[in-house]
Design an enzyme around this catalytic site. Structure first.
Site, short mmCIF file in Angstrom:
data_model
loop_
_atom_site.label_atom_id
_atom_site.label_comp_id
_atom_site.label_asym_id
_atom_site.label_seq_id
_atom_site.Cartn_x
_atom_site.Cartn_y
_atom_site.Cartn_z
N LYS A 204 49.12 -2.36 61.85
CA LYS A 204 50.50 -2.57 61.39
C LYS A 204 50.46 -3.22 60.01
CE LYS A 204 54.80 -5.03 62.45
NZ LYS A 204 55.51 -5.91 63.41
N LYS A 257 51.42 1.73 62.30
CA LYS A 257 52.80 1.53 61.84
C LYS A 257 52.77 1.02 60.40
CE LYS A 257 56.92 -1.26 62.82
NZ LYS A 257 57.48 -2.39 63.57
#
Length: 333
Positions: A204, A257
């Site tokens: 992420k 992400k």
């Protein structure tokens, strides 16, 4: 005289001249069961509010979530991920509203959804930012720095509360070091280890594409930023290291992400881990595709499908996307 020395392997058109042979050239088709729909549930009552920076997406009070989901379930919705939004309640340093049933919209929503739609897979985002008064993803020291060990203990407590309420998948998005191991330990110690999965937000990145989400969740940091714990956007090595660490700690699924700008990371992770890879097509990606279609720049269906097929080609197995309602209409299976 005709030249018969052509290399016919260089002529490609015949291999995809027919719709069926075109379909043979791809690895897979995207299925409804691969989609996860993000839902923002609030602590208000009888309230549904459209999110201005995320057109077509809503903040929904937990008492309305079942009726909101019903038409989507009828179209084949299989999985959701819940994000709690505290509007009327209290935010504090310890994120107390996250795991108290009377104040947690996530816990209330899990119970309602599980009772009405027992076949739906319920994932719960796990982070402190939506519940803390400072908006950061962990417990802070007096000096305002992240205190990692206290943070992962608190995350484990909240994860257990979500598991007790009936969540099937816990998805820690906080980016604290070694939180997957702590969450797995707590789940196993309390009898949920074999029933509740962990989908780690592993790779992420500290992206600028999260802006609309922070409007939706009310989770922006009150001071500073998250670059000290979310990954540097230029770092390919850290993206892989985080995924390998989380897999080693017991993560059942690994997430990358954002999705589109990080397809190289998706491929890298897919080539090295032995668990399914999820990608989150984040709010900024959704907004770009949506507004491009509104402006007439692209066809919405074609643009969305191309984005997901590209993610699948790069190695993604599971898709978290705000386009799930449209995809339920577009996909056959």
């Amino acid at each position: 005289m005709e030249n018969n020395n052509k290399n016919y392997s260089h002529y490609l058109h015949s291999g995809y001249a027919h719709p069926i042979t075109r379909s043979w050239q791809g690895d897979k088709v995207i299925l409804k069961s691969q989609l996860i729909y993000p839902i923002f549930v609030t602590d208000l009552i009888n309230t549904k509010t459209e999110i201005k920076s995320l057109p077509g997406q809503y903040q929904i009070s937990s008492d309305l979530v079942v009726e909101f989901l019903r038409p989507l379930v009828e179209k084949g919705l299989k999985s959701i991920i819940l994000f709690g939004v505290i509007i009327s309640g209290v935010k504090d340093e310890q994120a107390s509203s996250a795991d108290k049933r009377e104040s947690s919209p996530v816990i209330k929503s899990i119970e309602l959804i599980k009772n009405e739609f027992p076949e739906i897979l319920i994932c719960t985002d796990l982070c402190l930012c939506a519940y803390t008064d400072h908006g950061h993803c962990g417990v802070l020291t007096e000096e305002g720095f992240i205190e990692n060990e206290k943070s992962i203990i608190r995350l484990g407590e909240i994860a257990l509360s979500f598991a007790k309420a009936g969540a099937h998948v816990i998805a820690p998005s906080d980016m604290m070091d070694c939180r997957v191991g702590q969450i797995k330990k707590v789940l196993f110690q309390n009898g949920y280890g074999g029933r509740v999965a962990v989908m780690a937000y592993s790779s992420k990145f500290a992206s600028s594409y999260y802006g609309p989400f922070r409007d939706a969740a009310g989770s922006g940091a009150k001071h500073g930023d998250r670059q000290a714990y979310q990954l540097p956007i230029a770092s390919r090595g850290l993206g892989l290291r985080a995924a390998l660490r989380d897999e080693a700690e017991g993560a059942d699924f690994i997430m990358v992400k954002p999705a589109g700008p990080y397809m190289d990371i998706i491929r890298e992770v897919k080539d090295h881990v032995k668990v399914p890879v999820c990608c989150y097509q984040v709010s900024g990606e959704y907004a770009m595709i949506y507004h491009a279609s509104v402006a007439g720049g692209i066809d919405l269906k074609s643009g969305v499908m191309e984005s997901l097929i590209s993610l699948q080609r790069s190695g993604c197995d599971i898709f978290i996307t705000y386009f799930t309602p449209q995809l339920l209409d577009w996909l056959k299976l």
